[in-house]
Design a protein around this motif. Structure first.
Motif, PDB file in Angstrom:
ATOM      1  N   ASP A 196      -9.192  13.134  -3.659  1.00  0.00           N
ATOM      2  CA  ASP A 196      -9.025  12.909  -2.051  1.00  0.00           C
ATOM      3  C   ASP A 196      -8.823  11.510  -1.934  1.00  0.00           C
ATOM      4  N   SER A 197      -9.576  10.532  -2.552  1.00  0.00           N
ATOM      5  CA  SER A 197      -9.727   9.006  -2.342  1.00  0.00           C
ATOM      6  C   SER A 197      -8.653   8.581  -3.224  1.00  0.00           C
ATOM      7  N   ALA A 198      -8.271   9.222  -4.339  1.00  0.00           N
ATOM      8  CA  ALA A 198      -7.189   8.582  -5.151  1.00  0.00           C
ATOM      9  C   ALA A 198      -5.864   8.796  -4.419  1.00  0.00           C
ATOM     10  N   GLU A 199      -5.481   9.864  -3.479  1.00  0.00           N
ATOM     11  CA  GLU A 199      -4.451   9.997  -2.904  1.00  0.00           C
ATOM     12  C   GLU A 199      -3.974   8.701  -1.942  1.00  0.00           C
ATOM     13  N   CYS A 200      -5.015   8.348  -1.287  1.00  0.00           N
ATOM     14  CA  CYS A 200      -4.819   7.153  -0.486  1.00  0.00           C
ATOM     15  C   CYS A 200      -4.637   5.928  -1.181  1.00  0.00           C
ATOM     16  N   ALA A 201      -5.348   5.898  -2.104  1.00  0.00           N
ATOM     17  CA  ALA A 201      -5.317   4.683  -3.163  1.00  0.00           C
ATOM     18  C   ALA A 201      -4.102   4.626  -4.088  1.00  0.00           C
ATOM     19  N   THR A 202      -3.304   5.757  -4.158  1.00  0.00           N
ATOM     20  CA  THR A 202      -2.259   5.928  -4.682  1.00  0.00           C
ATOM     21  C   THR A 202      -1.142   4.901  -4.353  1.00  0.00           C
ATOM     22  N   CYS A 203      -1.204   4.607  -3.102  1.00  0.00           N
ATOM     23  CA  CYS A 203      -0.302   3.389  -2.495  1.00  0.00           C
ATOM     24  C   CYS A 203      -1.333   2.208  -2.010  1.00  0.00           C
ATOM     25  N   HIS A 204      -2.411   2.628  -1.393  1.00  0.00           N
ATOM     26  CA  HIS A 204      -3.297   1.558  -1.052  1.00  0.00           C
ATOM     27  C   HIS A 204      -4.171   0.978  -2.096  1.00  0.00           C
ATOM     28  N   VAL A 205      -3.472   0.476  -3.122  1.00  0.00           N
ATOM     29  CA  VAL A 205      -4.371   0.195  -4.199  1.00  0.00           C
ATOM     30  C   VAL A 205      -5.435  -0.671  -4.152  1.00  0.00           C
ATOM     31  N   MET A 206      -5.426  -1.638  -3.197  1.00  0.00           N
ATOM     32  CA  MET A 206      -6.429  -2.583  -2.720  1.00  0.00           C
ATOM     33  C   MET A 206      -7.448  -1.852  -2.126  1.00  0.00           C
ATOM     34  N   GLY A 248      -1.178  -4.432   5.181  1.00  0.00           N
ATOM     35  CA  GLY A 248      -1.646  -3.491   4.073  1.00  0.00           C
ATOM     36  C   GLY A 248      -1.038  -3.933   2.663  1.00  0.00           C
ATOM     37  N   VAL A 249      -1.337  -3.157   1.904  1.00  0.00           N
ATOM     38  CA  VAL A 249      -0.558  -3.733   0.531  1.00  0.00           C
ATOM     39  C   VAL A 249       0.430  -2.740  -0.005  1.00  0.00           C
ATOM     40  N   ALA A 250       0.580  -1.529   1.015  1.00  0.00           N
ATOM     41  CA  ALA A 250       1.194  -0.329   0.500  1.00  0.00           C
ATOM     42  C   ALA A 250       2.640  -0.515   0.668  1.00  0.00           C
ATOM     43  N   SER A 251       3.318  -1.368   1.541  1.00  0.00           N
ATOM     44  CA  SER A 251       4.689  -1.443   1.852  1.00  0.00           C
ATOM     45  C   SER A 251       5.245  -2.534   1.169  1.00  0.00           C
ATOM     46  N   THR A 252       5.030  -2.806  -0.122  1.00  0.00           N
ATOM     47  CA  THR A 252       5.607  -4.026  -0.788  1.00  0.00           C
ATOM     48  C   THR A 252       6.815  -3.206  -1.747  1.00  0.00           C
ATOM     49  N   GLU A 253       7.829  -4.016  -1.896  1.00  0.00           N
ATOM     50  CA  GLU A 253       8.846  -3.531  -2.801  1.00  0.00           C
ATOM     51  C   GLU A 253       8.514  -2.920  -4.187  1.00  0.00           C
ATOM     52  N   ARG A 254       7.410  -3.546  -4.682  1.00  0.00           N
ATOM     53  CA  ARG A 254       6.905  -3.144  -5.995  1.00  0.00           C
ATOM     54  C   ARG A 254       6.467  -1.763  -5.825  1.00  0.00           C
ATOM     55  N   MET A 255       5.493  -1.718  -4.894  1.00  0.00           N
ATOM     56  CA  MET A 255       5.022  -0.092  -4.663  1.00  0.00           C
ATOM     57  C   MET A 255       6.157   0.746  -4.615  1.00  0.00           C
ATOM     58  N   CYS A 256       7.204   0.425  -3.691  1.00  0.00           N
ATOM     59  CA  CYS A 256       8.205   1.494  -3.755  1.00  0.00           C
ATOM     60  C   CYS A 256       8.741   1.686  -4.972  1.00  0.00           C
ATOM     61  N   PHE A 257       8.956   0.732  -5.655  1.00  0.00           N
ATOM     62  CA  PHE A 257       9.741   0.855  -6.793  1.00  0.00           C
ATOM     63  C   PHE A 257       8.712   1.644  -8.016  1.00  0.00           C
ATOM     64  N   SER A 258       7.361   1.509  -7.809  1.00  0.00           N
ATOM     65  CA  SER A 258       6.537   2.166  -8.907  1.00  0.00           C
ATOM     66  C   SER A 258       6.991   3.729  -9.111  1.00  0.00           C
ATOM     67  N   CYS A 259       7.509   4.129  -7.924  1.00  0.00           N
ATOM     68  CA  CYS A 259       7.710   5.542  -7.820  1.00  0.00           C
ATOM     69  C   CYS A 259       9.418   5.891  -7.747  1.00  0.00           C
ATOM     70  N   HIS A 260      10.172   4.901  -7.341  1.00  0.00           N
ATOM     71  CA  HIS A 260      11.350   4.983  -7.120  1.00  0.00           C
ATOM     72  C   HIS A 260      12.290   4.511  -8.177  1.00  0.00           C
ATOM     73  N   ASP A 261      11.678   4.438  -9.379  1.00  0.00           N
ATOM     74  CA  ASP A 261      12.539   4.178 -10.638  1.00  0.00           C
ATOM     75  C   ASP A 261      13.173   5.096 -11.470  1.00  0.00           C
ATOM     76  N   GLY A 262      13.411   6.292 -10.828  1.00  0.00           N
ATOM     77  CA  GLY A 262      14.051   7.364 -11.610  1.00  0.00           C
ATOM     78  C   GLY A 262      13.006   8.129 -12.348  1.00  0.00           C
TER      79      GLY A 262
END
Lengths: 307, 801
Positions: free
Chosen positions: B34-44, B73-87
């Motif tokens: 459960d906690s990992a789910e949030c931190a998946t994007c909210h790494v900090m 927060g840190v979720a909405s960064t370009e690199r966070m998006c790309f970490s999943c949207h890279d194919g």
């Protein structure tokens, strides 16, 4: 009273020991030497290259956003390219993974075309295998070809690993959506490890799962987190000649190294600091212990010499 | 020792206890799913960053300052998006391709954009620096995971571009407000656009994403396709416009640096941008240029360039061009949606109407539009109707400037051909001209060539003049009626006659149809005529006018497009040698036994019908000087000739009689022995009032008070030339009105021969008591009056024996 005093002393010792255990030393790192980078081919910049395969002579790069496979020699010189955007034979629609077999046949996960395309060592088209699960087309992510049997293992976005014979007949599939052992949340790259075992990067379960060649879960490496040995976005996996397992993390921008049993060893870098690579995905290691890293976000392939 | 061992034992136990506690604690933060789910994007949010005893692989950056500004927060960064949207998980690599364009982040919101608010909070939040960031549109929280209508991870379901339109309100108001249509249904999205990543809304409706991509757009303005130079994006849907390139309207070639009102050039923003913009247009048809002051919306877009000061000054729309803002219903055409109807018999002949675009007053092409505009005849996107692309090889500006158009290209919607198909698609009844001598195709002989108007570029252009082009040109005519032919102003004072005279002169094709020395006067005003006149009148320039002050011109009587006014389909007038009469001859109203066109203006003369002066009654076989019977010439035509008359005063159409009196000789054309009115011969020796007696005319008498109110007390008198004068002689017409049997009644004759008396007999005088005759003759006037014309009366009185 005497007991109380003893307990106090024991507690003090325990705290000291516990502190000593919990205060880690600097992150273990091992240096690698940058050799060269590949950024262009045939006058066109690489765009979001996702995976690499290497043999004794060549480097094969999936230049995904350009829908082509680019072949460089080991000196980093451009040799050949093939493929373009499309559905026809030899064309691609955003390919992701690539693999070679022992005869240097080239296997490409033609992701959005729901197929694996196979080319001979001269990059001439040979055949395709349609990828489907539960009767519906499925998008392949990566491939590995096992040693003698040359069975083709394919990770898919439907959270399954499919196994095909060379003639294209599906002989097995394993895995399902989930977080338990043997289950996946977006399996990514796949590699054949020592003894024919199959390693699958399970991206959103933040681990590498190792299976027997028959698809039976063996063990897993890593978990979610930012400590050494943990992952945020594991993407690529490569096996070194010494059977050590290298795993890239595309969010933390680093590569970690594990024993073939899955024990964390070190991070590639120096002085306790990881070497920064930009959104690494597919990685490969050749017999000369050269590490090839597809830095997807930086649109380049970086080549390092491992120590 | 025992104590030491025990102490050690307790220490080990406590250590194990604490260690196990620590591990449980660690697992509770990052180890559970459960906690990992949030931190998946909210790494900090991973607690290890807060534990100074832990060396983390990456540093702690809770509020990264990136190019997009500080974020909560840190979720909405370009690199966070790309970490999943890279194919590997989702494919969005194209969005980050080099040179691709993305919705701007890290910018403050322009004033014109108002982010909607709910409960005082912006629905789409900005970052700490009040700038747009990924999280302005995207969120993983509170989204409807079960909807499959639009992308998830959005702050609102972006179905039908709802989210885009929430902020970009001024871009999504539809064509009436200067924006590209939105939410209009189309058949399908072109394959090329689909491949480029464009989308279509529910029920095939156009949405923002049909043209734009928020991320990874390959072209400026977040367009899914490059739209520069040849406007590749526009023509993907607007396929009927694709042939505009390589034409005179291709501003990439003709004026690549021409700037529209938004300072855009065709070179950069595509050839369409020279005239259109997709958003916040300056006028109808998404005009990219603000209309010139005073320009009619129906032509504003065109005249922005086609004026004497702009880029198309050599094709400027000048005076005497086809009118706009006119309604096709005036041509008898009923418009119902996309179909046109008419009662004209020529509809079948043209193979049915080709409905052309019609417009509303504001210049928009609308379904129920009725107004003609430039776009009714012209399709500015297609140079040629038949051959979409006449030149395959790229044209140069120089070649295009030299290229001269004709009736089959020139951006016309219908190729004119020989029968002027475009003109007659509206002016359908003008097709009657096809079967007349006014159709150049029917004219033979050595003069036939002269029917073609002189143009700068002769020869090959001639064949394209067509039916209408022989006399008219749609733009920049030389005179009214969009005249295409030469005009010699010295040849006539009447504007329309100047046009006719180009053919109807001794040296041209209609040399056998001249108006002669004595013809009906032109340029005369009819303002003194009471009552409605059906015939058209013209102003000094030749324009039709409803003003009673309008003047008579050739076209008052003639409709040059129709030979027979009774039969629009008549082919009788097509023969070169045919000689017309009063029932055809391009007249607007045919002469019949009961109706005369002349009577439209000469209203007082209409009562001649049915009298003995109507030769239908008295001499149907008689012929005028042109050899025409009354049936052919009409009633008026037996005595009067509109053209080529014998005299100028009465436009006489008969052989003049023998008499000294200039009026008497007209009467004696018939009232003479051997003539058709031989039974009413005027006594030669005493038939005329003594010529030395000069009398005041009625007008003078009225001014002198020598008249009785409400009574006719005067008579017209004539000078020696036979014309009305103030003081003159009494002659036939002083007492007789040859057009009215009974001077007291405004009515037509009885239709048969009758013996008259002093109260009719074409006499004007009905009250001899107060009449001018009494001035000289006293009460004897009546007797004398009768004496003149009645031998029996003369015999009755001794004074005159």
């Amino acid at each position: 009273m005497q007991y109380l005093s003893k307990i106090k002393i024991a507690l003090g010792i325990s705290i000291v020991i516990l502190y000593a255990v919990n205060v880690n030393a600097a992150i273990p790192t091992k240096k690698m030497t940058a050799l060269f980078t590949l950024t262009r081919a045939a006058g066109k910049p690489l765009s979001k290259p996702s995976d690499i395969a290497v043999n004794n002579d060549y480097i094969y790069v999936v230049d995904g956003d350009n829908n082509r496979i680019v072949i460089f020699n080991k000196n980093g010189e451009y040799e050949k390219q093939f493929g373009s955007l499309g559905e026809a034979k030899g064309q691609f629609n955003y390919p992701v993974g690539i693999a070679l077999d022992s005869d240097n046949n080239i296997y490409v996960a033609d992701t959005r075309n729901h197929r694996i395309q196979i080319f001979d060592e001269d990059a001439d088209y040979k055949r395709s295998i349609k990828i489907a699960t539960d009767g519906a087309p499925s998008r392949p992510v990566d491939i590995t070809v096992s040693g003698e049997s040359k069975n083709i293992y394919v990770t898919t976005k439907s959270n399954k690993v499919l196994v095909y014979k060379q003639n294209g007949k599906k002989i097995k599939e394993f895995g399902k959506t989930g977080t338990d052992r043997g289950e996946f949340r977006f399996p990514g790259t796949i590699k054949t490890l020592s003894h024919g075992r199959i390693g699958v990067v399970d991206i959103l379960n933040f681990r590498l799962q190792i299976f027997s060649k028959k698809g039976k879960f063996s063990y897993q490496v890593g978990s979610f987190g930012v400590r050494p040995g943990q992952f945020i976005r594991p993407k690529g996996v490569a096996i070194a000649p010494d059977n050590r397992i290298y795993i890239s993390d595309s969010y933390m921008d680093l590569i970690q190294v594990f024993t073939n049993k899955g024990r964390f060893l070190y991070v590639l870098g120096s002085n306790g600091k990881p070497h920064h690579v930009t959104a690494p995905a597919g990685i490969a290691i050749d017999k000369q212990k050269r590490l090839y890293v597809s830095e997807v976000f930086a649109n380049r392939i970086s080549v390092f010499q491992l120590e | 020792m025992q104590i030491k061992f025990k102490q050690f034992k307790y220490s080990v136990l406590l250590f194990v206890l604490l260690l196990s506690t620590a591990k449980v604690s660690y697992a509770s933060i990052v180890g559970t799913q459960d906690s990992a789910e949030c931190a998946t994007c909210h790494v900090m949010w991973i607690s290890d960053f807060q534990d100074k005893t832990v060396e983390t692989l990456i540093p702690y950056r809770p509020r990264p300052v990136e190019k997009s500004g500080k974020q909560n927060g840190v979720a909405s960064t370009e690199r966070m998006c790309f970490s999943c949207h890279d194919g590997f998980i989702l494919e969005s690599r194209y969005r980050w391709r080099e040179g691709r364009h993305n919705h701007p982040v890290g910018h403050k919101v322009p004033k014109k954009i108002k982010i909607p608010k709910k409960d005082g909070k912006e629905t789409f939040p900005l970052n700490m620096d009040k700038k747009v960031y990924c999280g302005t549109c995207h969120s993983a929280h509170g989204v409807d995971w079960n909807q499959n209508r639009a992308a998830i991870f959005m702050r609102a379901v972006n179905e039908s571009s709802n989210m885009c339109r929430a902020c970009h309100k001024d871009h999504a108001t539809g064509s009436k407000h200067g924006n590209h249509p939105i939410l209009d249904r189309i058949k399908r999205l072109p394959e090329k656009l689909k491949k480029a990543g464009a989308k279509i809304g529910p029920q095939n409706k156009v949405v923002c994403e049909s043209c734009h991509r928020q991320h990874g757009a390959p072209a400026d303005k977040l367009l899914v396709l490059d739209n520069s130079k040849s406007s590749g994006l526009c023509i993907t849907c607007h396929t009927d416009k694709k042939n505009m390139s390589n034409t005179k309207h291709d501003m990439n070639i003709m004026a690549p640096d021409l700037k529209n009102s938004k300072k855009q050039t065709p070179q950069k923003n595509g050839l369409c941008s020279a005239c259109h913009v997709s958003h916040n247009a300056k006028g109808p048809k998404l005009a990219s240029i603000k209309a010139r002051p005073g320009a009619d919306p129906l032509e504003a877009n065109c005249v922005n360039c086609h004026n004497s000061n702009s880029v198309a000054k050599k094709a400027a729309i000048g005076k005497h061009s086809h009118p706009i803002n006119v309604n096709v219903s005036k041509l008898g055409i009923k418009v119902k949606g996309k179909t046109w109807h008419s009662d004209s018999p020529f509809v079948d002949q043209i193979g049915g109407f080709t409905p052309l675009p019609l417009y509303g007053k504001e210049g928009h092409s609308i379904k129920d539009g009725s107004q003609v505009a430039c776009g009714t005849c012209h399709d500015p996107h297609n140079w040629s109707v038949k051959d979409k692309r006449e030149e395959d090889e790229p044209m140069t500006a120089e070649r295009l400037r030299k290229l001269r158009g004709n009736g089959n290209n020139s951006f016309l919607r219908i190729a004119q051909g020989k029968n002027s198909a475009l003109c007659t698609n509206c002016h359908i009844n003008k097709l009657a001209i096809k079967s007349t001598k006014h159709n150049p195709a029917n004219v033979t002989g050595e003069m036939a060539e002269k029917m073609h108007p002189k143009r700068k570029s002769e020869s090959s252009e001639k064949l394209n003049d067509g039916l209408c082009g022989t006399c008219h040109k749609a733009h920049n005519g030389k005179s009214v009626n969009m005249w295409a032919r030469e005009i010699d102003k010295s040849k006539s004072d009447a504007a329309i006659e100047r046009l006719c005279i180009d053919c109807h002169n001794k040296e041209s094709v209609a040399k056998n149809k001249l108006t002669g020395t004595h013809s009906h006067p032109l340029n005369v005003s009819l303002k003194n005529i009471t009552g409605h006149i059906k015939l058209p009148l013209f102003d000094k320039e030749g324009k039709r006018t409803k003003d009673k002050d309008g003047r008579v011109d050739c076209a008052t009587c003639h409709n040059v497009h129709q030979w027979d006014p009774k039969d629009i389909e008549s082919t009788a007038g097509a023969v070169n040698e045919v000689d017309g009469d009063a029932t055809n001859s391009f007249l607007r109203i045919p002469s019949t036994a009961t109706k005369e066109m002349c009577a439209e203006c000469h209203k007082e003369q209409q009562y001649v019908l049915g009298t003995e002066h109507d030769l239908n009654v008295s001499a149907p076989q008689a012929k005028n000087k042109f050899g025409k019977t009354v049936k052919q010439s009409g009633v008026c035509g037996q005595c009067h000739a509109v053209h080529s008359a014998s005299t100028s005063t009465k436009l006489w159409a008969r052989k003049l009689g023998k008499a000294n009196d200039p009026v008497d000789l007209y009467c004696r054309s018939c009232h003479e022995k051997g003539e058709i009115a031989a039974d009413k011969v005027i006594p030669a020796e005493r038939g005329i009032h003594p010529e030395d007696v000069l009398v005041w005319s009625s007008e003078i008498r009225q001014r002198a008070g020598r008249h009785h109110k409400g009574k006719q007390t005067g008579i017209p008198v004539f000078n020696r030339q036979g014309k009305h004068d103030k003081i003159g002689r009494i002659t036939c017409a002083s007492c007789h009105n040859p057009h009215k049997w009974d001077g007291r009644k405004k009515q037509k004759g009885p239709g048969k021969k009758v013996e008259g008396n002093a109260m009719n007999s074409f006499l004007n005088i009905t009250n001899t008591e107060n009449f001018v005759c009494s001035d000289c003759h006293g009460r004897d006037g009546l007797f004398r009056y009768k004496y003149y014309h009645s031998p029996s009366s003369r015999k009755k009185h001794r004074l005159y024996q």
